[in-house]
Design a protein around this motif. Structure first.
Motif, PDB file in Angstrom:
ATOM      1  N   LEU A  80       0.831  -1.202   0.000  1.00 37.30           N
ATOM      2  CA  LEU A  80       0.000   0.000   0.000  1.00 37.30           C
ATOM      3  C   LEU A  80       0.867   1.254   0.000  1.00 37.30           C
ATOM      4  O   LEU A  80       0.561   2.236  -0.698  1.00 37.30           O
ATOM      5  N   GLU A  81       1.934   1.225   0.769  1.00 33.83           N
ATOM      6  CA  GLU A  81       2.845   2.376   0.799  1.00 33.83           C
ATOM      7  C   GLU A  81       3.464   2.600  -0.578  1.00 33.83           C
ATOM      8  O   GLU A  81       3.585   3.742  -1.031  1.00 33.83           O
ATOM      9  N   ARG A  82       3.840   1.511  -1.241  1.00 28.49           N
ATOM     10  CA  ARG A  82       4.428   1.641  -2.579  1.00 28.49           C
ATOM     11  C   ARG A  82       3.423   2.252  -3.541  1.00 28.49           C
ATOM     12  O   ARG A  82       3.752   3.149  -4.303  1.00 28.49           O
ATOM     13  N   ARG A  83       2.166   1.791  -3.521  1.00 24.64           N
ATOM     14  CA  ARG A  83       1.175   2.337  -4.445  1.00 24.64           C
ATOM     15  C   ARG A  83       0.968   3.825  -4.177  1.00 24.64           C
ATOM     16  O   ARG A  83       0.869   4.621  -5.104  1.00 24.64           O
ATOM     17  N   LEU A  84       0.925   4.216  -2.909  1.00 22.48           N
ATOM     18  CA  LEU A  84       0.748   5.633  -2.590  1.00 22.48           C
ATOM     19  C   LEU A  84       1.954   6.444  -3.064  1.00 22.48           C
ATOM     20  O   LEU A  84       1.792   7.545  -3.602  1.00 22.48           O
ATOM     21  N   ARG A  85       3.162   5.906  -2.887  1.00 27.32           N
ATOM     22  CA  ARG A  85       4.355   6.596  -3.394  1.00 27.32           C
ATOM     23  C   ARG A  85       4.273   6.748  -4.915  1.00 27.32           C
ATOM     24  O   ARG A  85       4.641   7.790  -5.465  1.00 27.32           O
ATOM     25  N   GLU A  86       3.798   5.715  -5.579  1.00 24.10           N
ATOM     26  CA  GLU A  86       3.701   5.784  -7.037  1.00 24.10           C
ATOM     27  C   GLU A  86       2.631   6.778  -7.481  1.00 24.10           C
ATOM     28  O   GLU A  86       2.819   7.489  -8.462  1.00 24.10           O
ATOM     29  N   TRP A  87       1.528   6.847  -6.760  1.00 28.31           N
ATOM     30  CA  TRP A  87       0.525   7.872  -7.073  1.00 28.31           C
ATOM     31  C   TRP A  87       1.128   9.264  -6.868  1.00 28.31           C
ATOM     32  O   TRP A  87       0.835  10.192  -7.629  1.00 28.31           O
ATOM     33  N   SER A  88       1.957   9.407  -5.845  1.00 32.29           N
ATOM     34  CA  SER A  88       2.600  10.706  -5.602  1.00 32.29           C
ATOM     35  C   SER A  88       3.564  11.053  -6.730  1.00 32.29           C
ATOM     36  O   SER A  88       3.628  12.214  -7.165  1.00 32.29           O
ATOM     37  N   LEU A  89       4.314  10.075  -7.213  1.00 35.91           N
ATOM     38  CA  LEU A  89       5.207  10.306  -8.350  1.00 35.91           C
ATOM     39  C   LEU A  89       4.385  10.683  -9.578  1.00 35.91           C
ATOM     40  O   LEU A  89       4.730  11.634 -10.297  1.00 35.91           O
ATOM     41  N   PHE A  90       3.307   9.970  -9.825  1.00 39.51           N
ATOM     42  CA  PHE A  90       2.444  10.307 -10.957  1.00 39.51           C
ATOM     43  C   PHE A  90       1.915  11.733 -10.827  1.00 39.51           C
ATOM     44  O   PHE A  90       1.892  12.488 -11.806  1.00 39.51           O
ATOM     45  N   ALA A  91       1.498  12.115  -9.625  1.00 33.11           N
ATOM     46  CA  ALA A  91       0.984  13.474  -9.402  1.00 33.11           C
ATOM     47  C   ALA A  91       2.073  14.509  -9.688  1.00 33.11           C
ATOM     48  O   ALA A  91       1.794  15.547 -10.303  1.00 33.11           O
ATOM     49  N   ASP A  92       3.306  14.231  -9.255  1.00 34.16           N
ATOM     50  CA  ASP A  92       4.408  15.155  -9.525  1.00 34.16           C
ATOM     51  C   ASP A  92       4.648  15.289 -11.029  1.00 34.16           C
ATOM     52  O   ASP A  92       4.818  16.398 -11.547  1.00 34.16           O
ATOM     53  N   ILE A  93       4.673  14.163 -11.731  1.00 32.06           N
ATOM     54  CA  ILE A  93       4.873  14.183 -13.185  1.00 32.06           C
ATOM     55  C   ILE A  93       3.742  14.958 -13.847  1.00 32.06           C
ATOM     56  O   ILE A  93       3.972  15.838 -14.684  1.00 32.06           O
ATOM     57  N   ASP A  94       2.517  14.653 -13.471  1.00 28.48           N
ATOM     58  CA  ASP A  94       1.339  15.260 -14.078  1.00 28.48           C
ATOM     59  C   ASP A  94       1.259  16.759 -13.824  1.00 28.48           C
ATOM     60  O   ASP A  94       0.821  17.515 -14.681  1.00 28.48           O
ATOM     61  N   ALA A  95       1.697  17.188 -12.647  1.00 26.78           N
ATOM     62  CA  ALA A  95       1.608  18.602 -12.278  1.00 26.78           C
ATOM     63  C   ALA A  95       2.828  19.410 -12.716  1.00 26.78           C
ATOM     64  O   ALA A  95       2.874  20.622 -12.511  1.00 26.78           O
ATOM     65  N   GLY A  96       3.832  18.741 -13.268  1.00 26.12           N
ATOM     66  CA  GLY A  96       5.033  19.455 -13.689  1.00 26.12           C
ATOM     67  C   GLY A  96       5.970  19.791 -12.546  1.00 26.12           C
ATOM     68  O   GLY A  96       6.844  20.646 -12.698  1.00 26.12           O
ATOM     69  N   ARG A  97       5.805  19.122 -11.413  1.00 24.76           N
ATOM     70  CA  ARG A  97       6.734  19.323 -10.300  1.00 24.76           C
ATOM     71  C   ARG A  97       7.994  18.487 -10.540  1.00 24.76           C
ATOM     72  O   ARG A  97       7.981  17.564 -11.356  1.00 24.76           O
ATOM     73  N   PRO A  98       9.080  18.776  -9.835  1.00 28.03           N
ATOM     74  CA  PRO A  98      10.307  17.999 -10.019  1.00 28.03           C
ATOM     75  C   PRO A  98      10.101  16.518  -9.702  1.00 28.03           C
ATOM     76  O   PRO A  98       9.375  16.169  -8.769  1.00 28.03           O
ATOM     77  N   TRP A  99      10.725  15.663 -10.503  1.00 28.08           N
ATOM     78  CA  TRP A  99      10.683  14.220 -10.288  1.00 28.08           C
ATOM     79  C   TRP A  99      11.943  13.612 -10.903  1.00 28.08           C
ATOM     80  O   TRP A  99      12.604  14.218 -11.732  1.00 28.08           O
ATOM     81  N   SER A 100      12.235  12.407 -10.492  1.00 30.35           N
ATOM     82  CA  SER A 100      13.471  11.736 -10.895  1.00 30.35           C
ATOM     83  C   SER A 100      13.189  10.693 -11.974  1.00 30.35           C
ATOM     84  O   SER A 100      12.294   9.854 -11.816  1.00 30.35           O
ATOM     85  N   THR A 101      13.991  10.712 -13.036  1.00 40.70           N
ATOM     86  CA  THR A 101      13.851   9.685 -14.067  1.00 40.70           C
ATOM     87  C   THR A 101      14.184   8.311 -13.494  1.00 40.70           C
ATOM     88  O   THR A 101      13.600   7.309 -13.923  1.00 40.70           O
ATOM     89  N   ALA A 102      15.084   8.260 -12.533  1.00 41.15           N
ATOM     90  CA  ALA A 102      15.417   6.971 -11.894  1.00 41.15           C
ATOM     91  C   ALA A 102      14.186   6.411 -11.177  1.00 41.15           C
ATOM     92  O   ALA A 102      13.923   5.205 -11.245  1.00 41.15           O
ATOM     93  N   ASP A 103      13.435   7.272 -10.490  1.00 40.20           N
ATOM     94  CA  ASP A 103      12.222   6.806  -9.803  1.00 40.20           C
ATOM     95  C   ASP A 103      11.219   6.245 -10.802  1.00 40.20           C
ATOM     96  O   ASP A 103      10.594   5.217 -10.553  1.00 40.20           O
ATOM     97  N   LEU A 104      11.054   6.917 -11.932  1.00 40.74           N
ATOM     98  CA  LEU A 104      10.128   6.419 -12.947  1.00 40.74           C
ATOM     99  C   LEU A 104      10.639   5.106 -13.539  1.00 40.74           C
ATOM    100  O   LEU A 104       9.868   4.178 -13.763  1.00 40.74           O
TER     101      LEU A 104
END
Length: 149
Positions: A80-104
């Motif tokens: 569950l924690e992983r899915r929430l982290r992934e939703w947060s990464l998706f939100a960052d990507i979608d909103a144009g906030r900084p994110w890591s290509t390694a995380d993706l």
């Protein structure tokens, strides 16, 4: 006719209760569901709820506040924690906030495919077109890039 297994009825009941819960009540319901003796079923119900709620919320400030509250309620439940982290990464990507290509690149197939199919980030699509884990992910990202060109 075979009677419905009890865990199926509880699962449906949990999804209904979660769909109607909001604010602080939502975390209380999550905690109650996670107390079910069938941990696989409980995690499945919460995972489904996270997917529904996160998709509904989008990537704004409300999502960020919600994800912080939910993170406390699901603490210690790695899937569950992983899915929430992934939703947060998706939100960052979608909103144009900084994110890591390694995380993706390290994200699950689920997140990579969701990003390839739904995110508007040219950078994310470029990463996935070249480095997506599966052919389906790479093709979906390439198709979105081609449509944007």
């Amino acid at each position: 006719m075979t009677p419905e297994p009890a865990e199926h009825a509880r699962y449906r009941g949990y999804l209904e209760a979660l769909s109607q819960a909001g604010g602080p009540d939502e975390c209380s319901v999550i905690s109650a569901v996670l107390g079910d003796p069938d941990q696989v079923m409980a995690d499945s119900a919460i995972l489904r709820h996270l997917d529904l709620r996160a998709a509904q919320m989008g990537s704004g400030a409300a999502f960020t506040a919600w994800s912080r509250q939910v993170a406390t309620a699901i603490h210690g439940r790695e899937p569950l924690e992983r899915r929430l982290r992934e939703w947060s990464l998706f939100a960052d990507i979608d909103a144009g906030r900084p994110w890591s290509t390694a995380d993706l690149g390290e994200a699950s197939n689920w997140l990579q495919l969701r990003t390839a199919e739904h995110a508007g980030s040219h950078r994310a699509l470029t990463v996935l077109a070249g480095q997506g884990r599966t052919r389906r992910i790479r093709n979906a990202a390439r198709a979105r890039l081609d449509r944007a060109a």
